[in-house]
Design a protein around this motif. Structure first.
Motif, PDB file in Angstrom:
ATOM      1  N   LYS A  14      63.977  43.510  36.407  1.00 39.96           N
ATOM      2  CA  LYS A  14      62.901  43.403  37.389  1.00 39.96           C
ATOM      3  C   LYS A  14      62.410  44.779  37.846  1.00 39.96           C
ATOM      4  O   LYS A  14      61.512  44.873  38.673  1.00 39.96           O
TER       5      LYS A  14
ATOM      6  N   ARG B 240      63.891  47.091  39.715  1.00 44.22           N
ATOM      7  CA  ARG B 240      64.082  47.225  41.157  1.00 44.22           C
ATOM      8  C   ARG B 240      65.380  47.973  41.447  1.00 44.22           C
ATOM      9  O   ARG B 240      66.392  47.740  40.801  1.00 44.22           O
TER      10      ARG B 240
ATOM     11  N   SER C   5      67.582  48.894  44.977  1.00 40.61           N
ATOM     12  CA  SER C   5      67.731  48.789  46.433  1.00 40.61           C
ATOM     13  C   SER C   5      68.551  49.987  46.915  1.00 40.61           C
ATOM     14  O   SER C   5      69.632  50.264  46.378  1.00 40.61           O
TER      15      SER C   5
END
Length: 341
Positions: free
Chosen positions: A117, A119, A121
């Motif tokens: 994805k 991504r 964090s």
């Protein structure tokens, strides 16, 4: 045009530049050819999980700030999101723009990576020491602390402490012998007060404080219920009345034992006995220890003692079905107790 964030094409190319591109799509119906420049570059997300392991501390540049967090560029083409909940240990419910600014270099901790994805964090607060853990090390349970009343709510007081953290004094831990509502009215915002640390939960960012525990006669913290106050739960003890209040009696075990409160509803089994005005300061009476609050201070009840004695008397001398009245049964029980004394 690029794997990195591009706000305007002029950041990458200028009119008249000669560039290499790759054909991405051809749409014969619209007679359009889609081209790509980044496809000729290596994809920075390949092997991202190996390059950015969870827990790694990195330095990045803030590229964009939104209401829900800030984007930090780790390398050209890879940006991670610092969610607003991961920005500060102590600054809650504030806009991310008040914590970081665009183009600022910050240290972050990798919390999660999802290459599919694209991504990452990140955590900003995790890159600095946890003030809640630091407070726990510097001020263990039982320590006395001092701070300013930051806020008064309907259930307690919030006190500002070292390290920019707050501790809460529940209204039941403000003062002895008065209701929580009345205790709240004793203090105002901005007032500097002292309190004892009752409990610390760094993972929940919670510090419980007590102010009444600093009063004279309050039991020491720690140990079992009986060790802390010198009495045990369900024990029958003789107490001396220290003060008569509308809501009940302030009492003390012996001459220098633990102090506690007998609520009006616990002054007797019958309603006509539940009158504080029928007692006097200095009077001695028996009561049952019914429990302990969070600071190990005992609570007493005459009513509980009466019900316990009644139950024991019926068990020992028989029920009223045998012809003896409840008064006769209790009379025998009281005589037996007096004889033992």
């Amino acid at each position: 045009m690029s794997y990195k964030r591009v706000n305007h094409p002029s950041e990458v190319i200028n009119i008249g530049d000669t560039v290499k591109v790759q054909i991405v799509r051809i749409n014969k119906d619209t007679q359009r050819i889609s081209l790509g420049m980044k496809q000729l570059e290596s994809d920075p997300w390949e092997g991202a999980e190996a390059k950015y392991p969870i827990g790694a501390k990195l330095t990045g540049r803030v590229t964009n700030i939104t209401e829900y967090g800030a984007f930090v560029e780790l390398e050209p083409g890879i940006e991670g999101l610092v969610h607003v909940s991961e920005m500060s240990w102590t600054k809650k419910n504030v806009h991310p723009g008040k914590i970081v600014s665009t183009s600022q270099e910050v240290d972050v901790i990798v919390l999660e990576v999802d290459s599919e994805k694209r991504r990452v964090s990140l955590g900003l607060k995790q890159a600095v020491s946890n003030p809640w853990e630091a407070f726990a090390e510097a001020h263990p349970v039982g320590s006395t602390v001092e701070g300013e009343v930051k806020n008064a709510t309907e259930f307690g007081l919030f006190i500002g402490l070292d390290g920019d953290v707050d501790g809460m004094v529940h209204m039941s831990d403000i003062a002895w012998g008065i209701s929580g509502e009345d205790a709240l009215n004793l203090h105002r915002k901005g007032e500097v007060v002292k309190a004892i640390v009752l409990a610390i939960e760094p993972d929940k960012e919670r510090i419980s404080l007590g102010m009444k525990q600093l009063e004279k006669g309050a039991p020491a913290l720690g140990g079992s219920s009986a060790d802390a106050s010198g009495v045990a739960k369900n024990a029958i003890v003789t107490v001396t009345i220290l003060e008569v209040r509308d809501g009940g009696l302030e009492v003390q075990v012996g001459d220098d034992g633990a102090t506690g409160f007998i609520k009006r509803s616990d002054l007797g089994r019958d309603r006509d006995e539940q009158r504080a005005e029928r007692f006097q300061v200095g009077q001695k009476l028996d009561a049952m220890v019914t429990g302990f609050d969070r600071s190990k201070k005992p609570t007493f009840s005459i009513k509980a003692m009466q019900l316990s004695e009644e139950k024991a008397a019926v068990a020992q001398y028989g029920s009223s079905d045998s012809g003896a009245s409840l008064g006769d049964i209790l009379g025998e029980a009281l005589k037996a107790r007096d004889t033992k004394k």
